[in-house]
Design a protein around this motif. Structure first.
Motif, PDB file in Angstrom:
ATOM      1  N   VAL A 195       0.835  -1.206   0.000  1.00  0.00           N
ATOM      2  CA  VAL A 195       0.000   0.000   0.000  1.00  0.00           C
ATOM      3  C   VAL A 195       0.871   1.258   0.000  1.00  0.00           C
ATOM      4  O   VAL A 195       2.013   1.257   0.454  1.00  0.00           O
ATOM      5  CB  VAL A 195      -0.947   0.026   1.215  1.00  0.00           C
ATOM      6  N   VAL A 196       0.302   2.348  -0.500  1.00  0.00           N
ATOM      7  CA  VAL A 196       0.998   3.628  -0.544  1.00  0.00           C
ATOM      8  C   VAL A 196       0.996   4.272   0.844  1.00  0.00           C
ATOM      9  O   VAL A 196      -0.054   4.412   1.475  1.00  0.00           O
ATOM     10  CB  VAL A 196       0.329   4.576  -1.564  1.00  0.00           C
ATOM     11  N   LEU A 197       2.180   4.675   1.309  1.00  0.00           N
ATOM     12  CA  LEU A 197       2.305   5.402   2.572  1.00  0.00           C
ATOM     13  C   LEU A 197       2.593   6.878   2.360  1.00  0.00           C
ATOM     14  O   LEU A 197       2.480   7.680   3.283  1.00  0.00           O
ATOM     15  CB  LEU A 197       3.416   4.792   3.436  1.00  0.00           C
ATOM     16  N   SER A 198       2.999   7.240   1.149  1.00  0.00           N
ATOM     17  CA  SER A 198       3.241   8.651   0.849  1.00  0.00           C
ATOM     18  C   SER A 198       2.976   8.898  -0.624  1.00  0.00           C
ATOM     19  O   SER A 198       3.590   8.259  -1.480  1.00  0.00           O
ATOM     20  CB  SER A 198       4.688   9.030   1.185  1.00  0.00           C
ATOM     21  N   ARG A 199       2.056   9.805  -0.893  1.00  0.00           N
ATOM     22  CA  ARG A 199       1.750  10.175  -2.272  1.00  0.00           C
ATOM     23  C   ARG A 199       2.584  11.383  -2.666  1.00  0.00           C
ATOM     24  O   ARG A 199       2.903  12.237  -1.841  1.00  0.00           O
ATOM     25  CB  ARG A 199       0.257  10.473  -2.426  1.00  0.00           C
ATOM     26  N   ARG A 200       2.920  11.446  -3.940  1.00  0.00           N
ATOM     27  CA  ARG A 200       3.789  12.518  -4.410  1.00  0.00           C
ATOM     28  C   ARG A 200       3.229  13.910  -4.101  1.00  0.00           C
ATOM     29  O   ARG A 200       3.970  14.833  -3.797  1.00  0.00           O
ATOM     30  CB  ARG A 200       4.006  12.385  -5.927  1.00  0.00           C
ATOM     31  N   ASP A 201       1.926  14.058  -4.184  1.00  0.00           N
ATOM     32  CA  ASP A 201       1.326  15.375  -4.011  1.00  0.00           C
ATOM     33  C   ASP A 201       0.883  15.667  -2.578  1.00  0.00           C
ATOM     34  O   ASP A 201       0.335  16.732  -2.304  1.00  0.00           O
ATOM     35  CB  ASP A 201       0.119  15.518  -4.948  1.00  0.00           C
ATOM     36  N   MET A 202       1.123  14.728  -1.640  1.00  0.00           N
ATOM     37  CA  MET A 202       0.670  14.924  -0.263  1.00  0.00           C
ATOM     38  C   MET A 202       1.800  14.833   0.759  1.00  0.00           C
ATOM     39  O   MET A 202       1.741  15.455   1.810  1.00  0.00           O
ATOM     40  CB  MET A 202      -0.406  13.894   0.096  1.00  0.00           C
ATOM     41  N   GLY A 203       2.794  14.023   0.489  1.00  0.00           N
ATOM     42  CA  GLY A 203       3.854  13.815   1.457  1.00  0.00           C
ATOM     43  C   GLY A 203       3.490  12.830   2.543  1.00  0.00           C
ATOM     44  O   GLY A 203       4.260  12.590   3.475  1.00  0.00           O
ATOM     45  N   THR A 204       2.314  12.234   2.448  1.00  0.00           N
ATOM     46  CA  THR A 204       1.863  11.212   3.381  1.00  0.00           C
ATOM     47  C   THR A 204       0.686  10.496   2.724  1.00  0.00           C
ATOM     48  O   THR A 204       0.455  10.639   1.521  1.00  0.00           O
ATOM     49  CB  THR A 204       1.464  11.830   4.736  1.00  0.00           C
ATOM     50  N   SER A 205      -0.045   9.718   3.491  1.00  0.00           N
ATOM     51  CA  SER A 205      -1.255   9.062   2.991  1.00  0.00           C
ATOM     52  C   SER A 205      -2.213   8.889   4.153  1.00  0.00           C
ATOM     53  O   SER A 205      -1.833   9.070   5.324  1.00  0.00           O
ATOM     54  CB  SER A 205      -0.920   7.680   2.403  1.00  0.00           C
ATOM     55  N   TYR A 206      -3.436   8.527   3.841  1.00  0.00           N
ATOM     56  CA  TYR A 206      -4.421   8.301   4.899  1.00  0.00           C
ATOM     57  C   TYR A 206      -3.921   7.259   5.890  1.00  0.00           C
ATOM     58  O   TYR A 206      -3.992   7.459   7.114  1.00  0.00           O
ATOM     59  CB  TYR A 206      -5.756   7.857   4.289  1.00  0.00           C
ATOM     60  N   HIS A 207      -3.409   6.125   5.371  1.00  0.00           N
ATOM     61  CA  HIS A 207      -3.021   5.027   6.254  1.00  0.00           C
ATOM     62  C   HIS A 207      -1.948   5.447   7.256  1.00  0.00           C
ATOM     63  O   HIS A 207      -2.052   5.150   8.446  1.00  0.00           O
ATOM     64  CB  HIS A 207      -2.534   3.841   5.425  1.00  0.00           C
ATOM     65  N   LEU A 208      -0.923   6.124   6.782  1.00  0.00           N
ATOM     66  CA  LEU A 208       0.157   6.525   7.682  1.00  0.00           C
ATOM     67  C   LEU A 208      -0.300   7.597   8.658  1.00  0.00           C
ATOM     68  O   LEU A 208      -0.074   7.492   9.873  1.00  0.00           O
ATOM     69  CB  LEU A 208       1.347   7.036   6.876  1.00  0.00           C
ATOM     70  N   SER A 209      -0.962   8.632   8.158  1.00  0.00           N
ATOM     71  CA  SER A 209      -1.331   9.750   9.026  1.00  0.00           C
ATOM     72  C   SER A 209      -2.335   9.334  10.090  1.00  0.00           C
ATOM     73  O   SER A 209      -2.229   9.754  11.251  1.00  0.00           O
ATOM     74  CB  SER A 209      -1.871  10.912   8.192  1.00  0.00           C
ATOM     75  N   VAL A 210      -3.304   8.502   9.741  1.00  0.00           N
ATOM     76  CA  VAL A 210      -4.315   8.137  10.728  1.00  0.00           C
ATOM     77  C   VAL A 210      -3.717   7.304  11.853  1.00  0.00           C
ATOM     78  O   VAL A 210      -4.087   7.453  13.024  1.00  0.00           O
ATOM     79  CB  VAL A 210      -5.503   7.402  10.057  1.00  0.00           C
TER      80      VAL A 210
END
Length: 291
Positions: A195-210
């Motif tokens: 799963v993605v933990l950091s998207r290029r345009d966000m610097g994070t992802s829902y899974h990691l941040s939550v």
């Protein structure tokens, strides 16, 4: 241990009846337990987040009779925290850089040699195209022009197999699951993947941040919809990997429309603000959602 739960909406549109149900349920349970109800604004999607939607979240919740302590945690203010954890995972070779587009992933997953396409919590299970692009050859800084994916297979190889993976379900999963929900790394690799933990345009992802935010706020009980039941397995793996506690989870029913579809923010006709303008009362909303 004080019962602590939260409601964490994204300011990308109006709150609807489904949001009202989740927020009211969490607030009611916190009060009944003599615990705490926290509000968190999940605004990592800066392209879609709007100040006016955030302001309306506060107005709608206050109108429903919900209160919360200040200050409110906003994810946009925690990007350095997410970056530091990603840097640590990168140096531990727990994540890898991925340059694939959604189209690339769909085409690779649908290739004849891949067999049937598997759908996980984030869509098509990643076929592993970029797996192996990890920290190495003196490259210690996180790549800035790539997404970062969790290397589920590598984590499985290094995991202590004697320790069971799972979480306590105090609510109900989509198929009636409750109690201890156990699963294996083999299931994760097959059904969820990298799963993605950091998207290029966000610097994070829902899974990691939550996961990081729940730990930072001392959340003991997570109340959210059944549509996130499978994603909870990802969060348990991250909690294990980062040495964080696993809360008790309560996945509640979804509020649906007349056709049986779960509500989305595009369903403006069921926006709380519209019911407010029509003269409905908070008690009317409670009746509508079955509380």
């Amino acid at each position: 241990m004080i019962f602590t739960t939260r409601f964490a909406p994204s300011p990308t549109g109006p709150l609807h009846l489904g949001h009202a149900y989740s927020a009211l349920l969490a607030h009611d349970l916190a009060r009944a337990s003599g615990g705490r109800f926290l509000l968190r604004i999940e605004d990592i999607d800066r392209a879609r987040a709007r100040p006016e939607w955030e302001a309306q979240i506060y107005e709608d919740l206050a109108w429903l009779g919900i209160d919360w302590p200040e200050p409110v945690m906003r994810q946009s203010g925690r990007l350095p925290v997410y970056h530091a954890v990603l840097q640590d995972l990168w140096e531990r070779n727990a994540v890898f850089a991925c340059h694939c587009t959604r189209r690339d992933i769909a085409e690779a997953a649908n290739a004849p040699q891949e067999g049937a396409t598997i759908l996980g919590p984030d869509g098509i299970v990643y076929p592993g195209t970029c797996r192996g692009r990890r920290c190495g050859d003196g490259e210690t800084a996180i790549p800035t022009q790539a997404a970062l994916r969790l290397d589920m297979g590598a984590i499985a190889e290094g995991a202590a197999k004697a320790e069971p993976l799972g979480f306590h379900e105090a609510g109900c999963g989509p198929d009636g699951q409750s109690g201890w929900i156990g699963f294996t790394f083999e299931e994760l690799c097959r059904d969820i993947g990298d799963v993605v933990l950091s998207r290029r345009d966000m610097g994070t992802s829902y899974h990691l941040s939550v996961v990081l935010d729940d730990a930072a706020q001392g959340i003991t009980h997570v109340l959210r919809g059944q549509d996130l039941f499978e994603a909870t397995k990802i969060h348990v793996v991250l909690q294990r990997l980062l040495g964080l506690p696993t809360p008790i989870y309560n996945h509640h029913k979804l509020i649906r429309d007349e056709a049986g579809r779960r509500l989305a923010k595009r369903d403006d006709a069921r926006a709380i603000s519209l019911y407010r303008s029509e003269g409905r009362t908070p008690q009317d909303i409670r009746k509508m959602v079955g509380l």
